[in-house]
Write an enzyme that holds these catalytic residues in place. Structure first.
Site, PDB file in Angstrom:
ATOM      1  N   GLU A 222      69.833  52.316 149.044  1.00  0.00           N
ATOM      2  CA  GLU A 222      69.381  53.239 149.962  1.00  0.00           C
ATOM      3  C   GLU A 222      67.932  54.006 150.135  1.00  0.00           C
ATOM      4  O   GLU A 222      67.856  54.398 151.257  1.00  0.00           O
ATOM      5  CB  GLU A 222      70.446  53.669 150.961  1.00  0.00           C
ATOM      6  CG  GLU A 222      71.854  52.732 151.467  1.00  0.00           C
ATOM      7  CD  GLU A 222      73.122  54.048 152.443  1.00  0.00           C
ATOM      8  OE1 GLU A 222      72.590  55.092 151.652  1.00  0.00           O
ATOM      9  OE2 GLU A 222      73.813  52.777 152.804  1.00  0.00           O
TER      10      GLU A 222
ATOM     11  N   GLU B 272      86.785  49.906 133.706  1.00  0.00           N
ATOM     12  CA  GLU B 272      87.135  50.815 133.642  1.00  0.00           C
ATOM     13  C   GLU B 272      87.326  52.018 132.689  1.00  0.00           C
ATOM     14  O   GLU B 272      87.079  52.578 132.223  1.00  0.00           O
ATOM     15  CB  GLU B 272      87.259  52.338 134.697  1.00  0.00           C
ATOM     16  CG  GLU B 272      89.207  51.390 134.979  1.00  0.00           C
ATOM     17  CD  GLU B 272      89.665  52.169 135.437  1.00  0.00           C
ATOM     18  OE1 GLU B 272      90.564  53.440 135.653  1.00  0.00           O
ATOM     19  OE2 GLU B 272      88.970  52.043 136.641  1.00  0.00           O
TER      20      GLU B 272
END
Length: 269
Positions: A81, A112
């Site tokens: 953004e 992960e």
């Protein structure tokens, strides 16, 4: 484990399946109201991070977020953004997630748990000492994130973390640890809830304050936003009307001529 894993402690509410809908929602909201106060306690640490980032950004530095699952996705959301909101190049704020881009939409099993991959991902961006790496992990134990921060520290790169377990392993490899204690989750262990919301708040604070400090905001306006649709062109035009006291049509003409609100305001009438 020399710390209490708060994110795994039992919920303050039980027998959830026996509650009616309005009770579920009220109790969730009761828990959510605790989040902003928990974030406020970490403002000194967030301040330290923003100031360090601003100093490095003036030298061409970048901000990297690394995370897995919800935490990784929130970092990518914040990074994605920045260009449309503040007109910064995509490569100045970068979000990396364990498992790569395909993990944004669908979990990648065991990604992960790789302690080496985050540093390999960072090296693809030619990371250097002007950059900052922020690891995001509610649990504070994610190997992908801890490994990346550890390698960054070894290479004299400033590190920070956003976690929800004070004293967790991730804080030990972070120069600036931000540990937001939001307490137990409404659904025990579901860190996409209060923990995730707190991370989003902190990420908003970091990136927005940074963009303000490096001059991407004027007054309270997004004067460097990308004019990629009619809504944003209209918003930019109204900013110019307010800033220069011209008509809407004049403002729109100035915006099209100069290509950005900031340039139009600087040029004047």
């Amino acid at each position: 484990m020399d710390y209490k894993k708060i994110t795994e402690t039992p919920s303050n509410h039980d027998n959830l399946e026996q509650l009616d809908t309005v009770s579920i929602l009220h109790k969730m909201n009761e828990e959510d109201r605790k989040i902003a106060d928990a974030v406020a306690l970490e403002i000194p640490q967030i301040t330290q991070l923003v100031d360090a980032l601003a100093e490095r950004f003036q030298k061409g530095g970048r901000l990297f977020y690394i995370g897995a699952g919800t935490s990784g996705r929130l970092g990518i959301l914040d990074a994605s953004e920045i260009p449309p909101t503040f007109g910064m190049p995509h490569e100045r704020v970068v979000g990396l997630i364990a498992g790569g881009d395909k993990a944004i939409r669908k979990a990648v099993e065991n990604a992960e748990d790789d302690t080496q991959q985050a540093w390999l991902d960072l090296k693809e961006h030619a990371i250097n000492e002007n950059d900052v790496v922020v690891g995001i992990a509610a649990s504070g134990t994610t190997p992908y994130v801890i490994g990346g921060l550890e390698s960054a520290q070894k290479n004299n790169i400033l590190t920070a973390c956003i976690t929800n377990n004070p004293g967790s392993p991730i804080t030990k490899v972070s120069d600036i640890p931000i540990a937001v204690n939001v307490g137990p989750e409404f659904v025990t262990g579901s860190t996409r809830m209060k923990s995730g919301t707190s991370q989003k708040l902190v990420l908003n604070m970091i990136s927005t304050a940074l963009m303000i400090k490096i001059g991407r905001v004027k007054g309270n306006k997004m004067v460097n936003m990308q004019l990629t649709n009619h809504k944003l062109v209209d918003r930019g035009t109204r900013y110019i009307v307010e800033g220069l006291g011209v008509s809407y049509d004049q403002a729109e003409e100035l915006l099209k001529k100069h290509g950005s609100v900031k340039k139009a305001l600087e040029a004047g009438i």
